[in-house]
Design an enzyme around this catalytic site. Structure first.
Site, PDB file in Angstrom:
ATOM      1  CE  LYS A  22     -64.063 -46.719  37.872  1.00 37.03           C
ATOM      2  NZ  LYS A  22     -62.697 -46.623  38.388  1.00 37.03           N
ATOM      3  NE  ARG A 396     -66.013 -51.782  37.997  1.00 35.71           N
ATOM      4  CZ  ARG A 396     -64.682 -51.661  38.074  1.00 35.71           C
ATOM      5  NH1 ARG A 396     -63.914 -52.437  37.365  1.00 35.71           N
ATOM      6  NH2 ARG A 396     -64.127 -50.789  38.875  1.00 35.71           N
TER       7      ARG A 396
HETATM    8  N1  EPU Z   1     -50.268 -49.779  46.415  1.00 34.68           N
HETATM    9  C1  EPU Z   1     -49.629 -50.503  47.409  1.00 34.68           C
HETATM   10  N2  EPU Z   1     -50.192 -50.508  48.662  1.00 34.68           N
HETATM   11  C2  EPU Z   1     -51.339 -49.848  48.945  1.00 34.68           C
HETATM   12  C3  EPU Z   1     -51.975 -49.118  47.940  1.00 34.68           C
HETATM   13  C4  EPU Z   1     -51.414 -49.101  46.675  1.00 34.68           C
HETATM   14  O1  EPU Z   1     -48.604 -51.109  47.184  1.00 34.68           O
HETATM   15  O2  EPU Z   1     -51.779 -49.902  50.104  1.00 34.68           O
HETATM   16  C5  EPU Z   1     -49.681 -49.731  45.067  1.00 34.68           C
HETATM   17  C6  EPU Z   1     -50.623 -50.345  44.015  1.00 34.68           C
HETATM   18  O3  EPU Z   1     -50.469 -51.738  43.929  1.00 34.68           O
HETATM   19  C7  EPU Z   1     -50.191 -49.617  42.767  1.00 34.68           C
HETATM   20  C8  EPU Z   1     -49.801 -48.226  43.285  1.00 34.68           C
HETATM   21  O4  EPU Z   1     -49.557 -48.375  44.676  1.00 34.68           O
HETATM   22  O5  EPU Z   1     -49.061 -50.213  42.218  1.00 34.68           O
HETATM   23  C9  EPU Z   1     -50.849 -47.160  43.085  1.00 34.68           C
HETATM   24  O6  EPU Z   1     -52.086 -47.592  43.621  1.00 34.68           O
HETATM   25  P1  EPU Z   1     -53.209 -46.598  44.145  1.00 34.68           P
HETATM   26  O7  EPU Z   1     -53.525 -46.931  45.558  1.00 34.68           O
HETATM   27  O8  EPU Z   1     -52.847 -45.181  43.821  1.00 34.68           O
HETATM   28  O9  EPU Z   1     -54.418 -47.043  43.246  1.00 34.68           O
HETATM   29  P2  EPU Z   1     -55.907 -47.153  43.663  1.00 34.68           P
HETATM   30  O10 EPU Z   1     -56.247 -46.084  44.629  1.00 34.68           O
HETATM   31  O11 EPU Z   1     -56.238 -48.559  44.049  1.00 34.68           O
HETATM   32  C10 EPU Z   1     -56.783 -45.500  41.874  1.00 34.68           C
HETATM   33  C11 EPU Z   1     -57.776 -45.591  40.765  1.00 34.68           C
HETATM   34  C12 EPU Z   1     -57.239 -46.418  39.632  1.00 34.68           C
HETATM   35  C13 EPU Z   1     -55.925 -45.811  39.151  1.00 34.68           C
HETATM   36  C14 EPU Z   1     -54.941 -45.669  40.329  1.00 34.68           C
HETATM   37  C15 EPU Z   1     -53.653 -44.979  39.954  1.00 34.68           C
HETATM   38  C16 EPU Z   1     -59.833 -45.507  42.013  1.00 34.68           C
HETATM   39  C17 EPU Z   1     -61.044 -46.193  42.487  1.00 34.68           C
HETATM   40  N3  EPU Z   1     -58.987 -46.206  41.285  1.00 34.68           N
HETATM   41  O12 EPU Z   1     -56.599 -46.856  42.294  1.00 34.68           O
HETATM   42  O13 EPU Z   1     -58.178 -46.328  38.593  1.00 34.68           O
HETATM   43  O14 EPU Z   1     -55.354 -46.635  38.167  1.00 34.68           O
HETATM   44  O15 EPU Z   1     -55.566 -44.923  41.389  1.00 34.68           O
HETATM   45  O16 EPU Z   1     -53.909 -43.715  39.472  1.00 34.68           O
HETATM   46  O17 EPU Z   1     -59.662 -44.320  42.253  1.00 34.68           O
HETATM   47  C18 EPU Z   1     -59.350 -47.028  36.690  1.00 34.68           C
HETATM   48  O18 EPU Z   1     -60.028 -46.000  36.805  1.00 34.68           O
HETATM   49  O19 EPU Z   1     -59.374 -47.767  35.667  1.00 34.68           O
HETATM   50  C19 EPU Z   1     -58.440 -47.388  37.771  1.00 34.68           C
HETATM   51  C20 EPU Z   1     -57.915 -48.598  37.895  1.00 34.68           C
END
Ligand code: EPU
Length: 428
Positions: A22, A396
């Protein structure tokens, strides 16, 4: 609107196949915007996030064919149509449209993304990256406006290790002039998958999968064919439920190296795991031990498996402490597990699980995707019938879950919600 019903307490046996990832799919599909000719992605999961992204690409003028698990996107007639509202609000990963549209059109208007609520989920690091590449970024009435005369490569240090920011900056940088260096980049396998697609399209990317990624901008990107990686979180969920209620389950289409931290924890609990090239065989342990788990960025223990393994730990002897260092509020499943007789308390970012207990079937609600997975694991372990609402969250991210689990012998089915139940859910 459906609910999911599970008659728990029966052992599962056989082979279960993992679908495409996903969290790769939701980035690979927007990445096709950057090409000048059709891109085909094979092995996509049958989940609602993929359907929504298909619709969004069509809204901006793309021609998309999607049959079985293969999607072909012809991006040649796309335009930088503003997407301030509507479908973009339904999923978190719509933020990848920002990087991809900025990269191709040098402008984009994208509504702030939705998705699972796991505590605050800022996108400041994405924006910092876009600005470093030369874009002007403003937030107007809940939508992000991005504009650039041209994008120029830059050195970007991420203050937070972020999967989304790393991929989004790659998407914006592949067509920029000159070299971009992303430092303190995330290392998740999905980042390598997106870099592989972009490289096959003609991009010049080195270091994906390490914490320094170098991108040399190219003039244009063209169509190609790409096979997505297997979903390590779906695989991990299946391994957990196999450990919880299996009598020998083969999880097929897995890259075992992506799951080393889960495999280590399951073995520590006393579960027997045998890894093969692209399969994992899980046999139940006779006596399960409590373990402590801390979620970390890859290759540490994935936060997305924290919720499912919490349900399983209710079966272990002793006290387990599960700490989520990535998200501060990813514990909404705990109240629901308590309804099912779990003995768990939450202290700050940690859940303390005391076991073993026998879970009991109950009416519960999935508040987010992986909370839903945790409730499915719990429902399979519980005595009696478990009824799960909030199934749209599960849809989802888990492809054909009922069919896959039924194939292992689970008694699980969907039912339509009555109009009273729909009203009740709305009032919560
Ligand atoms: N963060 C910031 N600023 C940013 C981006 C992230 O502070 O600009 C923080 C977030 O709040 C969080 C941490 O950094 O505490 C990690 O966030 P990350 O950006 O890595 O998460 P994401 O890209 O929004 C993806 C997955 C999530 C998964 C996380 C961590 C996707 C679409 N989503 O989210 O997947 O939990 O990486 O591995 O790729 C899921 O599949 O259920 C899911 C939530």
């Amino acid at each position: 609107m459906d609910k999911l019903k599970i008659a728990g307490g029966y052992p599962l046996k056989g082979t279960i196949r993992v679908s495409g990832a996903k969290n790769s799919a939701v980035a690979l599909i927007p990445a096709t915007i950057l090409a000048d000719s059709p891109v085909t992605i094979e092995g996509l999961p049958d989940i609602s996030d993929v359907e929504i992204l298909k619709g969004l690409l069509e809204e901006i003028g793309g021609t998309v064919q999607f049959q079985d698990d293969e999607m072909t996107v012809d991006p040649s007639s796309m335009i930088p149509m503003p997407l301030p509202n509507g479908k973009v609000k339904k999923l978190r990963a719509s933020y990848y449209l920002m990087g991809a549209m900025l990269g191709r059109f040098k402008k984009a208007v994208i509504g702030l993304p939705g998705g699972c609520y796991l505590g605050p989920r800022p996108i400041d690091q994405h924006i910092k990256g876009f600005e470093a590449l030369g874009a002007q970024v403003t937030n107007e009435q809940g939508a992000i406006y991005l504009r650039a005369d041209e994008l120029r490569g830059a050195r970007i240090y991420l203050d937070v290790v972020s999967v989304g920011a790393t991929i989004n900056i790659m998407l914006a940088a592949v067509l920029a002039k000159g070299r971009t260096v992303i430092e303190n980049a995330a290392k998740e396998p999905e980042i390598i998958d997106v870099a592989t697609l972009l490289t096959n399209m003609g991009a010049k990317i080195k270091g994906a999968g390490t914490d320094i990624i170098r991108i040399d901008g190219v003039e244009k990107l063209s169509g190609c064919r790409h096979t997505i990686i297997p979903d390590r979180i779906e695989a991990g969920t299946f391994m957990i439920l196999a450990a919880a209620v299996g009598e020998g389950v083969l999880v097929d289409n897995v890259i075992p190296q992506h799951l080393e931290s889960l495999i280590a924890k399951l073995r520590e609990m006393g579960v027997s795991i045998e890894t093969r090239d692209d399969q994992v065989f899980v046999s139940p342990g006779s006596k399960l031990k409590a373990v402590d788990i801390k979620t970390l960025v890859y290759p540490g223990f994935a936060t997305d498996l924290q919720q499912p393994i919490t349900a399983f730990l209710t079966r272990a002897e002793g006290s387990s402490v599960v700490t989520d260092t990535i998200y501060g509020a990813r514990f909404k499943h705990i109240d629901e597990l308590r309804r099912m007789n779990a003995n768990i308390k939450v202290e700050g970012r940690s859940a303390i699980i005391n076991g073993p207990v026998q879970l009991q079937g109950a009416k519960v609600k999935a508040s987010d995707l992986r909370a839903g997975a945790a409730l499915v694991v719990a429902g399979l372990m519980a005595e009696g019938i478990t009824e799960i609402t909030g199934v749209d969250h599960i849809d989802r991210g888990y492809s054909q879950l009922v069919d896959k689990l039924s194939g292992l012998g689970a008694t699980i089915w969907r039912e339509k919600l009555s109009s009273e139940e729909i009203e009740q859910l709305k009032s919560l």
